[in-house]
Design an enzyme around this catalytic site. Structure first.
Site, PDB file in Angstrom:
ATOM      1  N   SER A 150     -22.512 -13.124 -44.068  1.00  0.00           N
ATOM      2  CA  SER A 150     -23.788 -12.537 -43.632  1.00  0.00           C
ATOM      3  C   SER A 150     -24.125 -13.162 -42.291  1.00  0.00           C
ATOM      4  O   SER A 150     -23.632 -14.250 -41.960  1.00  0.00           O
ATOM      5  CB  SER A 150     -24.891 -12.874 -44.636  1.00  0.00           C
ATOM      6  OG  SER A 150     -26.170 -12.554 -44.099  1.00  0.00           O
ATOM      7  N   TYR A 167     -28.748 -18.196 -50.736  1.00  0.00           N
ATOM      8  CA  TYR A 167     -27.930 -17.191 -50.041  1.00  0.00           C
ATOM      9  C   TYR A 167     -27.341 -17.787 -48.754  1.00  0.00           C
ATOM     10  O   TYR A 167     -26.147 -17.672 -48.491  1.00  0.00           O
ATOM     11  CB  TYR A 167     -28.826 -15.986 -49.735  1.00  0.00           C
ATOM     12  CG  TYR A 167     -28.121 -14.782 -49.171  1.00  0.00           C
ATOM     13  CD1 TYR A 167     -27.358 -13.948 -49.991  1.00  0.00           C
ATOM     14  CD2 TYR A 167     -28.225 -14.449 -47.822  1.00  0.00           C
ATOM     15  CE1 TYR A 167     -26.716 -12.824 -49.471  1.00  0.00           C
ATOM     16  CE2 TYR A 167     -27.592 -13.332 -47.305  1.00  0.00           C
ATOM     17  CZ  TYR A 167     -26.839 -12.516 -48.136  1.00  0.00           C
ATOM     18  OH  TYR A 167     -26.212 -11.404 -47.618  1.00  0.00           O
ATOM     19  N   LYS A 171     -23.384 -18.354 -48.047  1.00  0.00           N
ATOM     20  CA  LYS A 171     -22.730 -17.621 -46.951  1.00  0.00           C
ATOM     21  C   LYS A 171     -22.162 -18.564 -45.881  1.00  0.00           C
ATOM     22  O   LYS A 171     -21.095 -18.309 -45.329  1.00  0.00           O
ATOM     23  CB  LYS A 171     -23.706 -16.604 -46.340  1.00  0.00           C
ATOM     24  CG  LYS A 171     -24.142 -15.494 -47.316  1.00  0.00           C
ATOM     25  CD  LYS A 171     -22.969 -14.664 -47.826  1.00  0.00           C
ATOM     26  CE  LYS A 171     -23.412 -13.459 -48.646  1.00  0.00           C
ATOM     27  NZ  LYS A 171     -22.280 -12.639 -49.112  1.00  0.00           N
TER      28      LYS A 171
END
Ligand SMILES: NC(=O)c1ccc[n+]([C@@H]2O[C@H](COP(=O)([O-])OP(=O)(O)OC[C@H]3O[C@@H](n4cnc5c(N)ncnc54)[C@H](O)[C@@H]3O)[C@@H](O)[C@H]2O)c1
Length: 269
Positions: A150, A167, A171
């Site tokens: 991401s 997250y 990532k």
């Protein structure tokens, strides 16, 4: 109907796996890989999503295999690769796409279940698939892994825009694993690259995977994102097909260990 792709991007006789190919970006990846000649395996947590994707890409005339797999579980990852080998006997392209996001919260307020859910699929799932996929690719002395991280794996946004620590942690780790694997397995002719998407509208990014949590799409949740994006918009999922195809094909034959942002310029700041 068989397609006749330009040879630079020809994927005829290749076997591709797209994890989480049942919806969102993964469905677009399945579509472009099949369009350019690959047989496509689509493992997803939800079998009906995988079935639907495979139905859509049948039109290209190549083999498809929809599978139900929870890729945050190592036993199910092993089982998935076993089925792929039983059916196709090889793995040429592995797109590690399956992932979820988390409820926005600063680190001190992150819900522990959210933390574990996100790390389990976004990091452990990618590691498990790389571990099993690499074993097969080492034997073959060839292979191509494309990790979907991401833009939040190469930068963070101010908390006023978006704070999703599990997250971001997962990532950033996927970016690191990409470089590590590229260094370790180049000698086997295996390439490992990573796409860092910015905000693509019309995708789910979470939802049912975190119970009782309505998941706003990042573009809806974070009005500051568009203001910070030089191109001044979010992207449609189809816009990622070209980059995926480039990395999956021999067009990028001398590229490995690279992290490519597809973010409208968000990460330039
Ligand atoms: N959509 C975006 O704007 C965006 C931006 C940056 C990164 N990404 C990344 O792209 C990938 C795809 O995101 P998306 O927006 O298309 O999401 P999505 O929710 O539309 O699709 C993800 C798919 O993964 C599947 N999945 C979830 N958990 C799974 C599990 N444990 N096992 C197997 N399958 C599982 C889901 O069922 C779903 O079909 C994710 O890794 C995400 O982090 C997306």
């Amino acid at each position: 109907m068989q397609s006749k792709p330009h040879s630079l991007f020809d994927l005829s006789d290749k076997v591709a796996i797209v994890t989480g190919g049942g919806s969102g970006l993964g469905r677009e990846f399945c579509d472009v890989l099949a369009e350019y000649g690959a047989d496509v395996v689509c493992p997803d947590l939800y079998k009906e999503r995988a079935d639907e994707t495979c139905k859509i890409i049948e039109k290209y005339g190549h083999r498809t295999l929809p599978l139900q797999s929870d890729l945050s579980r190592y036993d199910q990852v092993r089982d998935m690769f076993r089925k792929v080998m039983d059916n196709f006997g090889r793995v040429d392209i592995l797109v590690n796409n399956a992932g979820i996001s988390a409820r926005p919260a600063r680190i001190s307020e992150v819900d522990l279940d959210d933390w574990h859910n996100v790390i389990n699929i976004d990091l452990h799932g990618v590691f498990y698939c790389m571990r099993e996929g690499l074993k097969i690719m080492i034997e073959q002395k060839s292979g191509n892994i494309i990790n979907i991280a991401s833009v939040l794996g190469i930068m963070v946004t101010p908390p006023s825009v978006l704070s999703v620590p599990p997250y971001v942690a997962a990532k950033f780790a996927v970016v690191g694993l990409t470089k590590e694997a590229a260094g370790e397995y180049g000698e086997y002719g295996i390439r490992v690259n990573c796409i860092a998407p910015g905000f693509h509208h019309g995708t789910r990014l979470g939802g049912k995977e975190i119970p009782q949590t309505p998941q706003p799409k990042p573009s809806e949740a974070s009005p500051g994102v568009i203001e910070r994006t030089p191109l001044g918009r979010t992207a449609s999922p189809e816009e990622l097909k070209g980059l995926l195809l480039y990395l999956a094909s021999d067009s990028s034959s001398f590229m490995t260990g690279q992290i490519i942002a597809h973010d409208g310029g968000l990460s330039v700041w």
